[in-house]
Structure formats: structure tokens, C-alpha cells
Write an enzyme that holds these catalytic residues in place. Structure first.
Site, short mmCIF file in Angstrom:
data_model
loop_
_atom_site.label_atom_id
_atom_site.label_comp_id
_atom_site.label_asym_id
_atom_site.label_seq_id
_atom_site.Cartn_x
_atom_site.Cartn_y
_atom_site.Cartn_z
N PRO A 1 0.79 -1.23 0.00
CA PRO A 1 0.00 0.00 0.00
C PRO A 1 0.83 1.28 0.00
CG PRO A 1 -0.17 -1.15 2.11
CD PRO A 1 0.49 -2.09 1.15
N ASN A 2 0.37 2.20 -0.81
CA ASN A 2 0.90 3.57 -0.92
C ASN A 2 2.25 3.66 -1.65
OD1 ASN A 2 -1.27 4.86 0.57
ND2 ASN A 2 -0.46 3.78 2.34
N ARG B 1 4.86 10.99 -2.66
CA ARG B 1 4.58 10.73 -1.26
C ARG B 1 5.79 11.07 -0.38
NH1 ARG B 1 4.57 4.62 1.21
NH2 ARG B 1 3.83 5.24 3.26
N TYR C 1 10.95 9.28 1.38
CA TYR C 1 11.01 8.21 0.37
C TYR C 1 11.71 8.61 -0.93
CZ TYR C 1 7.60 6.05 3.50
OH TYR C 1 6.97 5.52 4.59
N ASN D 1 8.04 -5.40 -0.23
CA ASN D 1 7.86 -4.21 0.60
C ASN D 1 6.37 -4.15 0.90
OD1 ASN D 1 7.62 -1.78 1.87
ND2 ASN D 1 8.91 -0.64 0.42
N ALA E 1 2.77 -0.44 5.16
CA ALA E 1 2.29 -0.44 6.54
C ALA E 1 1.76 -1.80 6.98
CB ALA E 1 1.22 0.64 6.72
N HIS F 1 3.56 -3.94 9.64
CA HIS F 1 3.51 -3.74 11.08
C HIS F 1 2.33 -4.44 11.76
CE1 HIS F 1 6.57 -0.95 9.93
NE2 HIS F 1 5.71 -0.19 9.24
N ASP G 1 1.44 -15.18 7.54
CA ASP G 1 1.04 -16.58 7.31
C ASP G 1 1.16 -16.96 5.84
OD1 ASP G 1 0.52 -16.86 9.98
OD2 ASP G 1 -1.66 -16.85 9.80
N GLU H 1 12.29 -9.26 2.95
CA GLU H 1 11.54 -8.05 3.33
C GLU H 1 12.39 -6.82 3.03
OE1 GLU H 1 11.14 -7.73 7.58
OE2 GLU H 1 9.78 -6.01 7.45
N HIS I 1 12.46 -2.33 2.97
CA HIS I 1 11.87 -1.01 3.22
C HIS I 1 12.84 0.04 2.71
CE1 HIS I 1 8.81 -2.84 5.64
NE2 HIS I 1 9.75 -3.54 6.22
N LEU I 2 12.29 1.09 2.13
CA LEU I 2 13.11 2.21 1.69
C LEU I 2 13.70 2.94 2.90
CD1 LEU I 2 10.39 3.25 -0.80
CD2 LEU I 2 12.75 2.95 -1.57
N SER I 3 12.83 3.20 3.87
CA SER I 3 13.25 3.98 5.04
C SER I 3 13.75 3.03 6.13
CB SER I 3 12.08 4.81 5.56
OG SER I 3 11.03 3.96 6.01
N ARG J 1 12.07 5.59 12.94
CA ARG J 1 10.82 6.36 12.73
C ARG J 1 9.85 6.15 13.90
NH1 ARG J 1 8.69 5.41 6.93
NH2 ARG J 1 7.46 7.25 7.54
N ARG K 1 6.28 1.66 13.76
CA ARG K 1 7.00 1.06 12.63
C ARG K 1 8.16 0.17 13.08
NH1 ARG K 1 4.96 4.09 8.23
NH2 ARG K 1 4.43 6.19 8.89
C1 DQA Z 1 7.91 1.42 4.15
C2 DQA Z 1 7.89 1.70 5.68
C3 DQA Z 1 6.50 1.50 6.24
O1 DQA Z 1 6.48 1.79 7.63
C4 DQA Z 1 5.52 2.43 5.54
O2 DQA Z 1 4.21 2.19 6.01
C5 DQA Z 1 5.58 2.33 4.06
C6 DQA Z 1 6.88 2.27 3.43
C7 DQA Z 1 9.29 1.75 3.54
O3 DQA Z 1 9.53 1.28 2.43
O4 DQA Z 1 10.09 2.46 4.14
O5 DQA Z 1 4.57 2.39 3.38
O6 DQA Z 1 7.65 0.06 3.95
#
Ligand code: DQA
Length: 137
Positions: A9-10, A17, A22, A69, A72, A75, A82, A93, A95-97, A102, A106
Site C-alpha cells: 500500500p501507498n 509521497r 522516500y 515491501n 504499513a 507492522h 502466514d 523483506e 523497506h526504503l526507510s 521512525r 513502525r
Molecule cells: C515502508 C515503511 C512502512 O512503515 C511504511 O508504512 C511504508 C513504506 C518503507 O519502504 O520504508 O509504506 O515500507
């Protein structure tokens, strides 16, 4: 080597964003860089804002590895945890950040223990490090 890259998502909003977190590059830019950099890897890219669709993509993966990735969902989605456990394809797994730098919500990844490893905090390079990790397995 075939790799499925799933973004949750997102992440379709990258480029617009919260660029201070990011960056300015879009998801298409990031995906195009992976194709260019790893000519020997056959990538499939998938993005969804829906938990169930991400679960279906994990179940249906026929690739040698998955880079995920989960945004959210990372979390709190026990269902994605599962789904990862229900397939034999290794999942990395990403994550960019740096999620540990943070907000507190998170700091916990409920999917990490189902994955072969986790990479966070290196911006788009997190995806490249995940490709390297899968190639070296
Ligand atoms: C994220 C970190 C997550 O906490 C956040 O909800 C995202 C992006 C990252 O790539 O840093 O949507 O997965």
C-alpha cells in the site's frame, strides 16, 4: 533467476509521497533501474494496496524468490506473515526507510520472522541489496 517484486500500500505514490522520507523517484523508476542493473534476472513487478491481493500474489508466485515491501501491512498483517509461511519461495523483506528510526509503531515487523531476511533504510538501494541476497543464496 526469476524474482517477483511485490510492493504494498501507498508505494504506487512514490515520487509524490513524503519525498523527504522516500525520495523523488517513482516506483516505475525504481523497477526500471532493477531491470537495467540485473540483466540476468527476469523480474515480475506487482503493486497492490489490498492485503488479500498481496496474499494471492505470494500464494501464486512461481519465481525463485520474492522481494516484498509490504508498506504499513508490515507492522500488523498476520495474514501476510502466514502467506509467506505457506509458500516455499524465499521472501526478502525490504523497506526504503529505516523503520527503526521512525515512529514507534513502525519498529515492529510482524512479517520479518517469516522472511529469510530483512533490509531497510537504504532507499531504493534496499531493493538492489535484496536482489543480491537472493542471487547469493
Ligand atoms: C515502508 C515503511 C512502512 O512503515 C511504511 O508504512 C511504508 C513504506 C518503507 O519502504 O520504508 O509504506 O515500507
Amino acid at each position: 533467476m526469476k524474482i517477483l517484486v511485490i510492493n504494498g500500500p501507498n508505494l504506487n505514490m512514490l515520487g509524490k509521497r513524503e519525498p523527504e522520507i522516500y525520495g523523488n523517484r517513482t516506483l516505475d523508476d525504481i523497477n526500471a533501474d532493477l531491470i537495467k542493473k540485473y540483466e540476468n534476472v527476469q523480474f515480475t513487478f506487482y503493486q497492490s494496496n489490498c492485503e488479500g491481493a498481496i496474499i494471492d500474489a505470494i500464494h501464486n508466485a512461481s519465481e525463485d524468490g520474492i522481494i516484498l515491501n509490504a508498506g504499513a501491512y508490515t507492522h500488523y498483517s498476520y495474514a501476510i506473515h502466514d502467506a509467506i509461511k505457506s509458500v516455499s519461495v524465499p521472501v526478502v523483506e525490504v523497506h526504503l526507510s529505516n523503520i527503526y528510526k521512525r515512529e514507534e509503531f513502525r519498529h515492529k515487523s510482524v512479517i520479518a520472522s517469516a522472511c529469510v531476511g530483512s533490509i531497510c533504510g537504504f532507499g531504493e538501494q534496499s531493493y538492489e541489496l535484496a536482489v543480491t541476497a537472493l542471487l547469493n543464496r
